[in-house]
Motif scaffolding. Structure first.
Motif, PDB file in Angstrom:
ATOM      1  N   VAL A  73       1.258  -1.039   0.243  1.00  0.00           N
ATOM      2  CA  VAL A  73       0.121  -0.056   0.179  1.00  0.00           C
ATOM      3  C   VAL A  73       0.776   0.652  -0.136  1.00  0.00           C
ATOM      4  O   VAL A  73       0.537   2.396   0.137  1.00  0.00           O
ATOM      5  CB  VAL A  73      -1.358  -0.037   1.241  1.00  0.00           C
ATOM      6  N   LYS A  74       1.999   1.336   0.151  1.00  0.00           N
ATOM      7  CA  LYS A  74       3.035   2.269   0.071  1.00  0.00           C
ATOM      8  C   LYS A  74       3.062   2.557  -0.669  1.00  0.00           C
ATOM      9  O   LYS A  74       3.417   4.056  -1.274  1.00  0.00           O
ATOM     10  CB  LYS A  74       4.407   1.873   1.302  1.00  0.00           C
ATOM     11  N   VAL A  75       3.021   2.232  -1.812  1.00  0.00           N
ATOM     12  CA  VAL A  75       3.025   2.597  -3.577  1.00  0.00           C
ATOM     13  C   VAL A  75       2.119   3.639  -3.604  1.00  0.00           C
ATOM     14  O   VAL A  75       1.580   4.531  -4.165  1.00  0.00           O
ATOM     15  CB  VAL A  75       3.031   1.945  -4.807  1.00  0.00           C
ATOM     16  N   ASP A  76       0.555   2.828  -3.177  1.00  0.00           N
ATOM     17  CA  ASP A  76      -0.584   3.903  -3.074  1.00  0.00           C
ATOM     18  C   ASP A  76      -0.583   5.354  -2.429  1.00  0.00           C
ATOM     19  O   ASP A  76      -1.326   6.002  -3.064  1.00  0.00           O
ATOM     20  CB  ASP A  76      -1.782   2.873  -2.887  1.00  0.00           C
ATOM     21  N   ILE A  77      -0.088   5.001  -1.447  1.00  0.00           N
ATOM     22  CA  ILE A  77       0.255   6.058  -0.559  1.00  0.00           C
ATOM     23  C   ILE A  77       0.957   7.205  -0.727  1.00  0.00           C
ATOM     24  O   ILE A  77       0.483   8.706  -0.703  1.00  0.00           O
ATOM     25  CB  ILE A  77       0.915   6.084   1.136  1.00  0.00           C
ATOM     26  N   LEU A  78       1.853   6.720  -2.104  1.00  0.00           N
ATOM     27  CA  LEU A  78       2.556   8.075  -2.185  1.00  0.00           C
ATOM     28  C   LEU A  78       2.213   8.544  -3.196  1.00  0.00           C
ATOM     29  O   LEU A  78       2.009   9.480  -3.727  1.00  0.00           O
ATOM     30  CB  LEU A  78       3.995   7.253  -2.937  1.00  0.00           C
ATOM     31  N   ALA A  79       1.522   7.472  -4.380  1.00  0.00           N
ATOM     32  CA  ALA A  79       0.703   8.076  -5.497  1.00  0.00           C
ATOM     33  C   ALA A  79       0.205   8.788  -5.324  1.00  0.00           C
ATOM     34  O   ALA A  79      -0.647  10.286  -5.880  1.00  0.00           O
ATOM     35  CB  ALA A  79       0.217   6.756  -6.016  1.00  0.00           C
ATOM     36  N   ALA A  80      -0.938   8.680  -4.091  1.00  0.00           N
ATOM     37  CA  ALA A  80      -1.879   9.988  -3.042  1.00  0.00           C
ATOM     38  C   ALA A  80      -1.284  10.832  -3.075  1.00  0.00           C
ATOM     39  O   ALA A  80      -1.598  12.254  -3.356  1.00  0.00           O
ATOM     40  CB  ALA A  80      -2.933   9.283  -2.441  1.00  0.00           C
ATOM     41  N   LEU A  81      -0.150  10.507  -2.526  1.00  0.00           N
ATOM     42  CA  LEU A  81       0.662  12.188  -2.028  1.00  0.00           C
ATOM     43  C   LEU A  81       0.857  12.730  -2.879  1.00  0.00           C
ATOM     44  O   LEU A  81       0.569  14.729  -3.377  1.00  0.00           O
ATOM     45  CB  LEU A  81       2.191  11.890  -1.425  1.00  0.00           C
ATOM     46  N   LEU A  82       1.583  12.127  -4.513  1.00  0.00           N
ATOM     47  CA  LEU A  82       1.553  13.241  -5.622  1.00  0.00           C
ATOM     48  C   LEU A  82       0.119  13.856  -5.963  1.00  0.00           C
ATOM     49  O   LEU A  82       0.591  14.876  -7.000  1.00  0.00           O
ATOM     50  CB  LEU A  82       2.012  11.944  -6.514  1.00  0.00           C
ATOM     51  N   LEU A  83      -0.528  12.726  -6.021  1.00  0.00           N
ATOM     52  CA  LEU A  83      -1.837  13.462  -6.661  1.00  0.00           C
ATOM     53  C   LEU A  83      -1.912  14.898  -5.938  1.00  0.00           C
ATOM     54  O   LEU A  83      -2.845  15.885  -6.821  1.00  0.00           O
ATOM     55  CB  LEU A  83      -3.018  12.494  -6.743  1.00  0.00           C
TER      56      LEU A  83
ATOM     57  N   SER B 287      11.051   0.117   3.099  1.00  0.00           N
ATOM     58  CA  SER B 287       9.854  -0.202   3.465  1.00  0.00           C
ATOM     59  C   SER B 287       9.854   0.371   5.425  1.00  0.00           C
ATOM     60  O   SER B 287       9.398  -0.309   5.718  1.00  0.00           O
ATOM     61  CB  SER B 287       9.560  -2.224   3.454  1.00  0.00           C
ATOM     62  N   ASP B 288      10.174   1.944   5.494  1.00  0.00           N
ATOM     63  CA  ASP B 288      10.572   2.025   6.645  1.00  0.00           C
ATOM     64  C   ASP B 288       8.685   2.597   6.740  1.00  0.00           C
ATOM     65  O   ASP B 288       7.847   3.087   6.359  1.00  0.00           O
ATOM     66  CB  ASP B 288      10.944   3.355   6.293  1.00  0.00           C
ATOM     67  N   ASN B 289       7.730   1.863   8.040  1.00  0.00           N
ATOM     68  CA  ASN B 289       6.747   1.960   8.414  1.00  0.00           C
ATOM     69  C   ASN B 289       6.427   3.729   9.204  1.00  0.00           C
ATOM     70  O   ASN B 289       5.510   4.292   8.521  1.00  0.00           O
ATOM     71  CB  ASN B 289       6.016   1.107   9.711  1.00  0.00           C
ATOM     72  N   ASP B 290       7.239   4.277   9.905  1.00  0.00           N
ATOM     73  CA  ASP B 290       6.584   5.393  10.745  1.00  0.00           C
ATOM     74  C   ASP B 290       7.380   6.333   9.172  1.00  0.00           C
ATOM     75  O   ASP B 290       5.598   7.170   9.761  1.00  0.00           O
ATOM     76  CB  ASP B 290       8.504   5.908  11.345  1.00  0.00           C
ATOM     77  N   SER B 291       7.899   5.865   8.571  1.00  0.00           N
ATOM     78  CA  SER B 291       7.183   7.033   7.116  1.00  0.00           C
ATOM     79  C   SER B 291       6.220   7.531   6.405  1.00  0.00           C
ATOM     80  O   SER B 291       5.955   7.614   6.192  1.00  0.00           O
ATOM     81  CB  SER B 291       8.565   7.082   6.078  1.00  0.00           C
ATOM     82  N   ALA B 292       5.925   5.798   6.476  1.00  0.00           N
ATOM     83  CA  ALA B 292       4.582   5.170   6.242  1.00  0.00           C
ATOM     84  C   ALA B 292       3.467   6.004   6.877  1.00  0.00           C
ATOM     85  O   ALA B 292       2.379   6.424   5.834  1.00  0.00           O
ATOM     86  CB  ALA B 292       4.271   4.255   5.275  1.00  0.00           C
ATOM     87  N   SER B 293       3.715   6.235   8.385  1.00  0.00           N
ATOM     88  CA  SER B 293       2.713   6.345   9.119  1.00  0.00           C
ATOM     89  C   SER B 293       2.450   7.824   8.766  1.00  0.00           C
ATOM     90  O   SER B 293       1.468   8.074   9.149  1.00  0.00           O
ATOM     91  CB  SER B 293       2.918   6.304  10.315  1.00  0.00           C
ATOM     92  N   ALA B 294       3.591   8.700   8.549  1.00  0.00           N
ATOM     93  CA  ALA B 294       3.499   9.976   8.600  1.00  0.00           C
ATOM     94  C   ALA B 294       2.373  10.594   7.188  1.00  0.00           C
ATOM     95  O   ALA B 294       1.925  11.263   7.355  1.00  0.00           O
ATOM     96  CB  ALA B 294       5.069  10.691   8.174  1.00  0.00           C
ATOM     97  N   LEU B 295       2.864   9.590   6.063  1.00  0.00           N
ATOM     98  CA  LEU B 295       2.431  10.302   5.146  1.00  0.00           C
ATOM     99  C   LEU B 295       0.897   9.801   4.824  1.00  0.00           C
ATOM    100  O   LEU B 295      -0.090  10.662   4.076  1.00  0.00           O
ATOM    101  CB  LEU B 295       3.676   9.676   3.711  1.00  0.00           C
ATOM    102  N   TRP B 296       0.645   9.040   5.194  1.00  0.00           N
ATOM    103  CA  TRP B 296      -0.958   8.147   5.518  1.00  0.00           C
ATOM    104  C   TRP B 296      -1.199   9.172   6.278  1.00  0.00           C
ATOM    105  O   TRP B 296      -3.112  10.056   5.793  1.00  0.00           O
ATOM    106  CB  TRP B 296      -0.682   6.802   6.975  1.00  0.00           C
ATOM    107  N   ARG B 297      -1.232   9.853   7.158  1.00  0.00           N
ATOM    108  CA  ARG B 297      -1.541  11.543   7.498  1.00  0.00           C
ATOM    109  C   ARG B 297      -2.133  12.454   6.657  1.00  0.00           C
ATOM    110  O   ARG B 297      -2.301  13.427   7.127  1.00  0.00           O
ATOM    111  CB  ARG B 297      -0.989  11.366   9.072  1.00  0.00           C
ATOM    112  N   SER B 298      -1.264  12.507   5.708  1.00  0.00           N
ATOM    113  CA  SER B 298      -0.021  13.966   5.282  1.00  0.00           C
ATOM    114  C   SER B 298      -2.103  13.648   4.450  1.00  0.00           C
ATOM    115  O   SER B 298      -1.862  14.064   3.571  1.00  0.00           O
ATOM    116  CB  SER B 298       0.801  14.012   4.936  1.00  0.00           C
ATOM    117  N   ILE B 299      -1.633  12.258   3.835  1.00  0.00           N
ATOM    118  CA  ILE B 299      -3.054  12.161   2.854  1.00  0.00           C
ATOM    119  C   ILE B 299      -3.775  12.180   3.287  1.00  0.00           C
ATOM    120  O   ILE B 299      -5.548  12.213   2.967  1.00  0.00           O
ATOM    121  CB  ILE B 299      -2.601  10.774   1.707  1.00  0.00           C
ATOM    122  N   GLY B 300      -4.384  11.871   4.726  1.00  0.00           N
ATOM    123  CA  GLY B 300      -6.010  11.976   5.083  1.00  0.00           C
ATOM    124  C   GLY B 300      -6.295  10.265   5.751  1.00  0.00           C
ATOM    125  O   GLY B 300      -7.624  10.502   5.559  1.00  0.00           O
TER     126      GLY B 300
END
Length: 248
Positions: A52-62, A86-99
């Motif tokens: 899902v980290k690919v999807d998270i980053l795609a959403a952030l870029l969009l 595959s850093d999970n803390d970074s994923a959590s930070a960007l997950w919050r950024s995209i809502g």
């Protein structure tokens, strides 16, 4: 547009990998980078774990494109760690950024993913998806007909081509040498002790550029899950190569 065809042979030979442990489940899908035929084996929904980290980053870029801005230095650092290591803390930070799930689901609606649902709360790894939806996501990253601009696609492709040693298994098993870009996910489920192991990405094999998604659950060990998705990816790419023209 492209169509999805269930292929029982030779992709159906993936069933042979499951004979020793009936609890395991696998879905695999493959298509060309351009428009054309796609093969799908298995239509169930699977937890994403870290793919899902690919999807998270795609959403952030969009979101960044919508706002007419580039990613910040901090966002880029998070993105590099999230995809490459595959850093999970970074994923959590960007997950919050995209809502969170709402932001992911909104982006996926625009990407055309209809069967992917973001994980509840902070549990991004429990997002559920299908192999067919992961092909649609990969087309957003690697295809020309995408909601993402060229710069965003190139950036994400580059990160997926620089995966840390030890995390470069999965769909790369179907590639010729190092001609791949991928993201893997792995997660032991606390309720069962069994593993979710997934792999998505682009591979080049025999003159074909293929997008491949292999999803699995129910493996007794991470290693068993890796072997399962690698076998599924090889079978899927073999089937695709047998029916497609070079560079399809």
């Amino acid at each position: 547009m492209f169509f999805l065809a269930t292929v029982l042979d030779p992709i159906g030979r993936v069933r042979g990998v499951l004979r020793e442990a009936a609890v395991e489940s696998v879905a695999v899908a493959v298509c060309g980078v351009g428009a054309g035929q796609s093969f799908v084996y298995g239509d169930g929904a699977y937890e994403t774990a870290s793919i899902v980290k690919v999807d998270i980053l795609a959403a952030l870029l969009l979101r960044a494109e919508d706002a007419g801005r580039r990613l910040t230095a901090r966002e880029r650092a998070y993105a590099a760690a999230m995809i490459g290591h595959s850093d999970n803390d970074s994923a959590s930070a960007l997950w919050r950024s995209i809502g969170g799930a709402d932001g992911l689901d909104a982006a996926n609606e625009r990407f055309g993913l209809r069967d992917t649902v973001g994980g509840a709360g902070a549990l991004w790894g429990l997002t559920r998806t299908t192999a067919a939806d992961q092909l649609l996501l990969l087309r957003q990253v690697f295809g020309g007909d995408s909601r993402l601009g060229e710069a965003s696609r190139t950036y994400l492709q580059g990160l997926m081509g620089r995966i840390a040693a030890g995390q470069d298994w999965g769909v790369s098993a179907a590639a010729d040498g190092s001609a791949w870009a991928l993201k893997n996910g792995w997660l032991p489920r606390g309720t069962t002790g069994l593993w979710v192991v997934n792999s998505i990405g682009r591979v080049t094999a025999g003159g074909h550029d293929c997008l491949v998604a292999a999803l699995s659950n129910g493996s007794a060990t991470k290693e068993r899950g890796i072997a399962l998705v690698e076998a599924a990816a090889r079978q899927a790419v073999s089937a695709f190569r047998g029916s497609a023209s070079p560079r399809d």
